[in-house]
Structures are given as structure tokens and as C-alpha cells.
Design a protein around this motif. Structure first.
Motif, PDB file in Angstrom:
ATOM      1  N   LYS A  41      46.706  36.742  46.887  1.00 37.85           N
ATOM      2  CA  LYS A  41      46.492  37.502  45.645  1.00 37.85           C
ATOM      3  C   LYS A  41      45.792  36.293  44.706  1.00 37.85           C
ATOM      4  O   LYS A  41      44.947  36.619  44.029  1.00 37.85           O
ATOM      5  CB  LYS A  41      47.538  38.215  44.978  1.00 37.85           C
ATOM      6  N   LEU A  42      46.651  35.131  44.367  1.00 34.63           N
ATOM      7  CA  LEU A  42      46.037  34.323  43.475  1.00 34.63           C
ATOM      8  C   LEU A  42      44.832  33.669  43.730  1.00 34.63           C
ATOM      9  O   LEU A  42      44.202  33.196  42.893  1.00 34.63           O
ATOM     10  CB  LEU A  42      47.490  33.225  43.066  1.00 34.63           C
ATOM     11  N   LYS A  43      44.564  33.413  45.251  1.00 34.16           N
ATOM     12  CA  LYS A  43      43.584  32.725  45.581  1.00 34.16           C
ATOM     13  C   LYS A  43      41.977  33.917  45.094  1.00 34.16           C
ATOM     14  O   LYS A  43      41.170  33.366  44.594  1.00 34.16           O
ATOM     15  CB  LYS A  43      43.294  32.819  47.206  1.00 34.16           C
ATOM     16  N   ASN A  44      42.335  35.004  45.407  1.00 35.63           N
ATOM     17  CA  ASN A  44      41.352  36.176  44.792  1.00 35.63           C
ATOM     18  C   ASN A  44      41.112  36.205  43.167  1.00 35.63           C
ATOM     19  O   ASN A  44      40.121  36.432  42.897  1.00 35.63           O
ATOM     20  CB  ASN A  44      41.510  37.426  45.516  1.00 35.63           C
ATOM     21  N   LEU A  45      42.126  36.112  42.593  1.00 33.03           N
ATOM     22  CA  LEU A  45      42.442  36.077  41.016  1.00 33.03           C
ATOM     23  C   LEU A  45      41.686  34.940  40.430  1.00 33.03           C
ATOM     24  O   LEU A  45      41.157  35.095  39.316  1.00 33.03           O
ATOM     25  CB  LEU A  45      43.721  36.278  40.646  1.00 33.03           C
TER      26      LEU A  45
END
Length: 394
Positions: A356-360
């Protein structure tokens, strides 16, 4: 899906509900691509369809193994499958039935039961929880902004033409007090007075999802009695700024549908409960419009977009107010917080958080905003980029 649930079980409300949900499933498999755990593990028993089969077998009286509960425990209850399902399968309600039924047939080992009891008692006991967050050096929590606190305190002395009841939450006041302060400040600017529930009025979600259904119902009924009193004395709405609490409260009528005394009371609570984004949608927010180049990204909690079916509402509100939001790939997938999931399923939870953090963080935002305290704390522990509740931007 055909079922062969025993007649005695079918005579109960639980059996009728489960049978109806099971029969609505048509085996289509659309849920597989929407399931975060199936995406990581590739095992159909760790998908909604696989878990439905496990629950069906248990309800039909077939052998239940320890592995059945393991697969159900791995479910995040994100309900992304419900959003995707073309048949409208109420998977979340079926999962609640299945977990409780299978746990009765195949009890957890004593260490697991003690751990789950300890976690739910700690999180729902404000005195103990507040003490632990103060003493525990690894608990990342924020202090209340003194300027914001003074603004809120000053506004409380003014008369307001209308008022709402704000659900303060059981952990939020300690971990992120600025969320409730910012919410009150925004509502005050709109001419809305705020009554805030005491911290001990937990919505019941923690108990409900950790084998404490009886304790959850005690809290739910206590809340209903207290909150109905506020509605009777002029509160026009019950506002939640934690989407995890909001989805639980909106499920009160379902939880108490068999209770002749509390069913109509619960329905009234549900009819008056709104996420803060829903309530603000009905207000004139022109005073909050601005021109800003701040690079912002929004993480939509599963309890908001799948549980409460409010996908896109916060994003639209922020864009309309002048904020520039970055797009997010796989925005429908869970961040891995899922209440206490990050405690009991650390490996899967951290994998989902990293994804999720990679995408955010793809477009290097200055701040990540979300709508649920659980997601906020979980994401905050995985990045140095500030993570806030979106109401704080206003």
C-alpha cells in the motif's frame, strides 16, 4: 449454491441468515481478484469463495479442523469481495457466523484465547490503554495541538443552532487527539455544536471481532441507551470520524435484529449515524475552499469504501475544496491494519502495508491522509511521510 444445513440449525435465526447468504453465492470467482490474502498466498482457502466453502461444510455438520479457523483468521474482513460480488453475497455477516460456529466446534488453544482476551480488554479499557501508550516507548502517538485545543474550548462557550453527537473512539483520543479536535473545530465553524462521547463508550468492534460477542452486545446496548438520550435531547446526528467505528455502529440493527426490545432502538441509531464525510456533504463548505499546491494522497479505508459503501466521497470533497490528490493504484486493496489484524497476522499485515505504501508514495506526496485511526497508525509505522486524518487538512 446448494446447502444441506441440518433442520434444527435452520430453525434458528443464525441458520436462516447463513443459509440465505450461502445460497446467494454462485461460485463465479469474481471475489478472488478482490481478495488481498488470496493475492498474496494464492490459496483458494484464503479467498472469500474458499472460506465460504469452509463455513458451509461446518454448518452442514462436516468435520472441522484447526486449519479451518486459521483460514478464517487470515481474512481481513475488508469486504472488498462484497463490493466486487455481482450477486450481493453478504460475506461479512457470514464470516461472523462462521468464525463463532467453528470456534465453538474447534476451540482455540489456551494461549490464543488468553492473548485475544488480553488484547481486547487492553484496547477497550481507557485507563489501562492510556497508561500503556504513555509508558510504551514504541507507541507512536501525537500530542494535542495547544492552539487547536484553545480554539475548540473557546467555541464551546458559544450557543449553536444545532448539535451532533461525536463518537470519540476508545483509542483515538490517546493516540491522535488532534482528529477529534479538528473535527470539533470544523463543525464549530459550520455553526454545529458537538457533544463528544466518553472514551469508555467503545463501539464494540474490538470485542465483536475477537471472540467476545457477548461483551460486544453489552457495549452496544449500553451505547444505544446513552446515544438515544442525546438524540431525544436534540442531537440531529451521530457522527463518526473513524470509519471502523462507523461501519460497526451502522451494523447495530443487524446485530440486534432478534432482540424485540433493542431492534427498533438499534434501527434508530443506524438511521442517525453518519461518517463525518457524509455529514459534511450536506453542509456549505465554501469557507474551507483554498488554492494550494500541497501534494496530498488519500488512503481510503476498507471500512469506508467497502463497509459503508462511501467510495470516492472524501476524495471528491477534498478536490472540490481545492486540494490536489494523487491517484492511487489498487486503491481498493486493504492496507493490512484491519483492527487487530496487524497484531495477530503480522507477516501478512506488513506485506500489505508495504504494498500500500509503495502505491501511496509513488508520486512523493507531502502528506498521506486517511479516514480511520487504525489505518493511520499502521501506515505511520511504515513511513517517515506524515500520516493524518483528512479532516485535519480542513
Amino acid at each position: 449454491m446448494q446447502t444441506q444445513i441440518p433442520v434444527d440449525l435452520l430453525k434458528t435465526e443464525t441458520g436462516k441468515t447463513a443459509n440465505k447468504i450461502l445460497r446467494s453465492c454462485v461460485h463465479c470467482g469474481f471475489c478472488l481478484s478482490a481478495c488481498p490474502t488470496y493475492g498474496l498466498l494464492g490459496d483458494e482457502l484464503d479467498s472469500p469463495r474458499g472460506r465460504i466453502y469452509l463455513i458451509k461444510n461446518a454448518l452442514e455438520g462436516k468435520e472441522v479442523s484447526d486449519g479451518s479457523l486459521v483460514h478464517l483468521d487470515r481474512c481481513l474482513t475488508c469486504r472488498s469481495c462484497e463490493t466486487t460480488c455481482p450477486s450481493g453475497v453478504e460475506y461479512g455477516h457470514l464470516l461472523d457466523i462462521g468464525r463463532e460456529f467453528i470456534e465453538q466446534k474447534s476451540p482455540r488453544p489456551l494461549p490464543q484465547r488468553v492473548m485475544r482476551w488480553s488484547v481486547r480488554k487492553t484496547l477497550t479499557s481507557p485507563g489501562l490503554f492510556n497508561l500503556l501508550t504513555t509508558l510504551w516507548p514504541f507507541a507512536r502517538h501525537s500530542r494535542a495541538d495547544s492552539k487547536l485545543k484553545k480554539l475548540v474550548e473557546a467555541a464551546q462557550t458559544q450557543p449553536f443552532p444545532k448539535q451532533v453527537l461525536l463518537i470519540s473512539g476508545c483509542v483515538q483520543p490517546s493516540l491522535a487527539p488532534n482528529i477529534n479536535l479538528a473535527t470539533r473545530n470544523v463543525l464549530h465553524k459550520l455553526g454545529v455544536g458537538v457533544i463528544e462521547t466518553p472514551q469508555q463508550q467503545c463501539c464494540g468492534a474490538v470485542d465483536h471481532h475477537l471472540s467476545g460477542s457477548e461483551d460486544a452486545l453489552v457495549k452496544v446496548k449500553r451505547n444505544i441507551d446513552a446515544w438515544l438520550s442525546e438524540l431525544d435531547h436534540g442531537a440531529e446526528a451521530i457522527i463518526s470520524n473513524a470509519s471502523g467505528c462507523g461501519v460497526m455502529i451502522k451494523d447495530y440493527a443487524h446485530l440486534l435484529k432478534e432482540d424485540r426490545e433493542y431492534a427498533p432502538k438499534a434501527q434508530r441509531i443506524v438511521e442517525h449515524t453518519m461518517d463525518i464525510s457524509e455529514y459534511l456533504l450536506q453542509q456549505d463548505l465554501s469557507a474551507f475552499k483554498r488554492e494550494t499546491n500541497q501534494n496530498v494522497v488519500f488512503q481510503s479505508p476498507c471500512t469506508l469504501q467497502h463497509g459503508q459503501k462511501l467510495a470516492g466521497l472524501v476524495e471528491k470533497t477534498l478536490v472540490d475544496l481545492g486540494f490536489r490528490l494523487n491517484p492511487v493504484a489498487d486503491a481498493h486493496l486493504c492496507c493490512g491494519s484491519a483492527g487487530t489484524y496487524s497484531i495477530f497476522q503480522k507477516t501478512l499485515s506488513h506485506q500489505l502495508r508495504d504494498n500500500k505504501l509503495k502505491n501511496l508514495l509513488k508520486d512523493e506526496p507531502e502528506v498521506i491522509v486517511t479516514a480511520n485511526i487504525g489505518c493511520l497508525m499502521h501506515l505511520q509505522n511504515g513511513t517517515k511521510t506524515p500520516v493524518k486524518h483528512w479532516i485535519e487538512l480542513l
